[in-house]
Design an enzyme around this catalytic site. Structure first.
Site, PDB file in Angstrom:
ATOM      1  N   THR A 206       0.866  -1.187   0.000  1.00  0.00           N
ATOM      2  CA  THR A 206       0.000   0.000   0.000  1.00  0.00           C
ATOM      3  C   THR A 206       0.895   1.226   0.000  1.00  0.00           C
ATOM      4  O   THR A 206       2.047   1.137   0.410  1.00  0.00           O
ATOM      5  CB  THR A 206      -0.823   0.018   1.317  1.00  0.00           C
ATOM      6  OG1 THR A 206      -1.718  -1.065   1.315  1.00  0.00           O
ATOM      7  CG2 THR A 206      -1.586   1.308   1.533  1.00  0.00           C
ATOM      8  N   THR A 257      -0.071   0.551   6.816  1.00  0.00           N
ATOM      9  CA  THR A 257       0.077  -0.475   5.780  1.00  0.00           C
ATOM     10  C   THR A 257       0.243  -1.816   6.494  1.00  0.00           C
ATOM     11  O   THR A 257       0.570  -1.863   7.677  1.00  0.00           O
ATOM     12  CB  THR A 257       1.315  -0.237   4.887  1.00  0.00           C
ATOM     13  OG1 THR A 257       2.486  -0.261   5.705  1.00  0.00           O
ATOM     14  CG2 THR A 257       1.252   1.093   4.153  1.00  0.00           C
ATOM     15  N   GLY A 260      -4.463  -5.682   6.735  1.00  0.00           N
ATOM     16  CA  GLY A 260      -5.601  -4.791   6.963  1.00  0.00           C
ATOM     17  C   GLY A 260      -6.591  -5.319   7.975  1.00  0.00           C
ATOM     18  O   GLY A 260      -7.144  -4.553   8.781  1.00  0.00           O
TER      19      GLY A 260
HETATM   20  N1  ASP Z   1      -3.448  -2.683   4.424  1.00  0.00           N
HETATM   21  C1  ASP Z   1      -3.691  -3.116   3.078  1.00  0.00           C
HETATM   22  C2  ASP Z   1      -4.863  -4.038   3.054  1.00  0.00           C
HETATM   23  O1  ASP Z   1      -5.035  -4.793   3.978  1.00  0.00           O
HETATM   24  C3  ASP Z   1      -2.544  -3.805   2.459  1.00  0.00           C
HETATM   25  C4  ASP Z   1      -1.192  -3.331   2.836  1.00  0.00           C
HETATM   26  O2  ASP Z   1      -1.016  -2.259   3.346  1.00  0.00           O
HETATM   27  O3  ASP Z   1      -0.205  -4.042   2.635  1.00  0.00           O
HETATM   28  O4  ASP Z   1      -5.568  -4.046   2.069  1.00  0.00           O
END
Ligand code: ASP
Length: 357
Positions: A206, A257, A260
């Site tokens: 992200t 990030t 999630g």
């Molecule tokens: N947080 C994001 C999600 O869960 C993915 C990430 O940040 O790696 O979609």
């Protein structure tokens, strides 16, 4: 996980309303220290993939742009880049091979926000989130409705699945099971065809970008293709205000990030901002959020044998003074800071040290 992990030292800290006794990290010479400064006129921070985003955002902020214009323009560079497979065009697809994007924006001076989730065919979900904020009375649009709205506002549809992302998705599908009908390249001598899943694991990724502009206003954005090979329609924390992004123009901003689901179940961005409002530094507040995720992780399948989480989440924060910080559950996470002079990658603080064995 082939890692020998030792825990960061803690001392008991002050209590916060509703949270009981929280543990505050001890300062350590070998670990990242608080990044405080004299009150900064402007600052931009981002997740580790955000070097070009912070450069662009700082350039805009320094020429007088509003922080929201700056951070959105910054992350658009990463959304447009097919080589970043965690965001926008070229992001890894869902289990059906379709790229589905999530994004949120928040504007400090007006305390407005907008978000989209499970948006297909539009490579800049952050721009669509911004239009949701500015041209609707809503905060979050999802799926078909979000796409219809984007079309209505002139966004161009395109195929977001690059050849490289398609190839990785096929490899993942072919290695999911040795019992199904999909076979990766193989010879007649191979017995367990399709057993190399560890080489094509699901990944998170992200970009979060937060800025304070020359007027002292704060804005932020989080944008992602989410968990790779997710179930169609799965939405992570990135587009959820309070989880993947939150800010209060009088206090500061926070974003995240990583896994999630772990953040969705404890809404840490809003907590980080509240803790900063109670006097914690950005780094302290991010560490408290990491601790909160760990405390809320009860499912055995998410824990290693030693009881620590088998996933990572990283938080990023700035405050009204322009202090900044980041922390992750596990070490080796990094983040980007542009302080107006230099644009650098720094180590995030952490709860647990990752040690290869
Ligand atoms: N947080 C994001 C999600 O869960 C993915 C990430 O940040 O790696 O979609």
């Amino acid at each position: 996980m082939k890692q020998n992990l030792s825990r960061r030292n803690f001392v008991k800290g002050s209590t916060l309303a509703g949270l009981g006794a929280l543990l505050i990290p001890q300062a350590s010479k070998t670990e990242p220290t608080q990044r405080k400064a004299e009150v900064r006129t402007a600052v931009v921070i981002a997740s580790s993939n955000g070097l070009r985003a912070t450069a662009k955002a700082m350039e805009m902020v320094q020429s007088g742009s509003d922080a929201l214009d700056a951070v959105v323009a910054g992350v658009n560079i990463i959304e447009d880049d097919p080589n970043d497979m965690t965001v926008g065009y070229g992001g890894l697809p869902n289990e059906d091979g379709v790229v589905e994007l999530d994004a949120s924006v928040m504007h400090g001076p007006t305390h407005r926000c907008g978000a989209v989730a499970s948006l297909r065919n539009i490579k800049n979900p952050s721009k669509v989130a911004r239009v949701v904020m500015e041209r609707t009375d809503h905060v979050l649009l999802v799926g078909e409705g979000a796409l219809k709205f984007a079309r209505m506002h002139g966004f161009k549809e395109e195929n977001l699945l690059t050849e490289e992302a398609r190839d990785m998705w096929v490899k993942w599908k072919e290695n999911l099971s040795t019992q199904d009908d999909y076979l990766p390249p193989h010879s007649v001598d191979v017995k367990n065809i399709g057993s190399k899943l560890d080489e094509v694991m699901q990944t998170y990724g992200t970009i979060n970008c937060l800025a304070k502009d020359l007027k002292g206003n704060i804005s932020g954005v989080t944008t992602t293709s989410g968990l790779s090979y997710k179930i169609a329609g799965r939405v992570g924390d990135s587009p959820i205000i309070g989880a993947g992004l939150y800010l209060d123009n009088e206090i500061g901003a926070a974003g995240s990030t990583g896994r999630g689901e772990a953040n969705l179940t404890s809404c840490n961005s809003v907590m980080i901002v509240e803790w900063m409002g109670q006097g914690k530094s950005p780094e302290e507040a991010c560490l408290m959020a990491c601790k909160r995720v760990v405390d809320h992780t009860k499912m055995k399948r998410l824990l290693k044998d030693d009881g620590k989480p088998n996933f990572n989440v990283t938080f990023y924060a700035i405050n009204k003074r322009g202090d900044y910080g980041s922390a992750a559950i596990w070490s080796n996470a990094t983040f980007i800071v542009h302080d107006g002079v230099t644009n650098s990658k720094l180590d995030s603080a952490y709860l647990f040290k990752r040690t290869e064995i």
